[in-house]
Design a protein around this motif. Structure first.
Motif, short mmCIF file in Angstrom:
data_model
loop_
_atom_site.label_atom_id
_atom_site.label_comp_id
_atom_site.label_asym_id
_atom_site.label_seq_id
_atom_site.Cartn_x
_atom_site.Cartn_y
_atom_site.Cartn_z
N TYR A 1 0.90 -1.13 0.12
CA TYR A 1 -0.09 -0.10 -0.14
C TYR A 1 0.98 1.30 0.06
CZ TYR A 1 -2.72 3.99 1.98
OH TYR A 1 -3.35 4.96 2.42
N GLY A 2 1.78 1.40 0.93
CA GLY A 2 2.76 2.38 0.99
C GLY A 2 3.53 2.73 -0.20
N LEU A 3 4.10 1.57 -0.95
CA LEU A 3 4.64 1.96 -2.06
C LEU A 3 3.81 2.22 -3.21
CD1 LEU A 3 7.06 1.16 -4.23
CD2 LEU A 3 6.19 -0.96 -4.48
N GLU A 4 2.37 1.94 -3.47
CA GLU A 4 1.55 2.16 -4.41
C GLU A 4 1.03 3.62 -4.25
OE1 GLU A 4 1.16 0.63 -7.32
OE2 GLU A 4 2.18 -1.09 -6.64
N GLN A 5 1.09 3.96 -2.83
CA GLN A 5 0.68 5.43 -2.49
C GLN A 5 1.87 6.41 -2.99
OE1 GLN A 5 0.35 6.22 1.73
NE2 GLN A 5 -1.68 7.39 1.43
N ALA A 6 2.97 6.07 -2.77
CA ALA A 6 3.99 6.81 -3.05
C ALA A 6 4.16 6.98 -4.65
CB ALA A 6 5.55 6.12 -2.47
N VAL A 7 4.10 5.97 -5.43
CA VAL A 7 4.04 5.89 -6.70
C VAL A 7 2.84 6.80 -7.29
CG1 VAL A 7 3.30 4.86 -8.97
CG2 VAL A 7 4.98 3.71 -7.33
N LYS A 8 1.67 6.68 -6.71
CA LYS A 8 0.35 7.61 -7.15
C LYS A 8 0.78 9.05 -6.65
CE LYS A 8 -4.35 8.09 -5.94
NZ LYS A 8 -4.91 8.19 -7.35
N LYS A 9 1.41 9.47 -5.90
CA LYS A 9 1.81 10.86 -5.45
C LYS A 9 3.02 11.13 -6.31
CE LYS A 9 0.83 10.72 -0.30
NZ LYS A 9 1.57 10.92 0.87
N LEU A 10 3.77 10.49 -6.87
CA LEU A 10 4.70 11.10 -7.69
C LEU A 10 4.25 11.28 -9.15
CD1 LEU A 10 7.70 11.31 -8.33
CD2 LEU A 10 7.73 9.03 -9.26
N VAL A 11 3.17 10.40 -9.37
CA VAL A 11 2.52 10.42 -10.80
C VAL A 11 1.64 11.84 -10.73
CG1 VAL A 11 0.81 9.64 -12.26
CG2 VAL A 11 2.56 8.16 -11.68
N LYS A 12 0.98 12.01 -9.64
CA LYS A 12 0.41 13.17 -9.63
C LYS A 12 1.33 14.46 -9.59
CE LYS A 12 -3.42 15.50 -6.89
NZ LYS A 12 -4.14 15.26 -5.58
N ARG A 13 2.24 14.35 -8.92
CA ARG A 13 3.21 15.48 -8.91
C ARG A 13 3.54 15.87 -10.36
NH1 ARG A 13 7.81 14.36 -5.30
NH2 ARG A 13 8.85 13.82 -7.34
N CYS B 1 2.43 14.50 -13.27
CA CYS B 1 1.38 14.67 -14.43
C CYS B 1 0.08 14.97 -14.11
CB CYS B 1 1.61 13.00 -15.05
SG CYS B 1 3.05 12.33 -15.39
N GLY B 2 0.06 15.54 -12.57
CA GLY B 2 -1.38 15.71 -12.38
C GLY B 2 -2.01 17.00 -12.72
N HIS B 3 -1.42 17.53 -13.88
CA HIS B 3 -2.28 18.87 -14.28
C HIS B 3 -3.13 18.69 -15.15
CE1 HIS B 3 0.59 20.39 -11.55
NE2 HIS B 3 1.81 20.03 -12.18
N ASP B 4 -2.95 17.33 -16.01
CA ASP B 4 -4.07 17.16 -17.01
C ASP B 4 -5.16 16.53 -16.59
OD1 ASP B 4 -2.25 18.63 -18.71
OD2 ASP B 4 -1.12 16.74 -19.18
N ASP B 5 -6.48 16.87 -17.10
CA ASP B 5 -7.65 16.14 -16.79
C ASP B 5 -7.63 14.91 -17.76
OD1 ASP B 5 -8.54 17.73 -14.76
OD2 ASP B 5 -9.44 18.99 -16.10
#
Length: 115
Positions: free
Chosen positions: A48-60, A62-66
């Motif tokens: 869970y922690g690993l996937e959460q970190a990856v999700k945060k990285l992707v959001k940071r 690439c998270g600007h596009d809908d």
């Protein structure tokens, strides 16, 4: 993955629905079950922690596009097919994207098509 201990919620169920939990796309009662499981199971908590970190990285990064809703629906449909063990349709998303991304310079086009 399992810690070898019995849990009310099985490790395989938690891992199968981990992204739904991360995205808060499940009922609150299921979220509570998963949170309880993470308190009891360190291998699942680590995943869970690993996937959460990856999700945060992707959001940071690439998270600007809908994401278009039709693309999201297609991706979720493919995920469900894969989870169910069903074959993917012949018209693969990558094949469609590749054909649409061809250069407009006339390169890699047969000579008869360029004339």
């Amino acid at each position: 993955m399992s810690c070898g201990e019995p849990h009310e919620t099985d490790c395989s169920e938690v891992l199968d629905h981990l992204y739904e939990f991360l995205d808060r796309e499940m009922p609150d009662s299921d979220c509570t079950k998963f949170e309880t499981h993470f308190e009891e199971c360190s291998p699942c908590l680590e995943k869970y922690g690993l996937e959460q970190a990856v999700k945060k990285l992707v959001k940071r990064c690439c998270g600007h596009d809908d994401v278009p809703s039709d693309l999201r629906a297609k991706v979720m449909g493919r995920i469900e097919l894969i989870r169910a063990g069903e074959p993917l349709p012949a018209s693969d998303v990558t094949a469609t994207a590749t054909a649409g991304d061809a250069p407009a310079t006339g390169q890699d086009v047969p000579a008869t098509a360029q004339e």
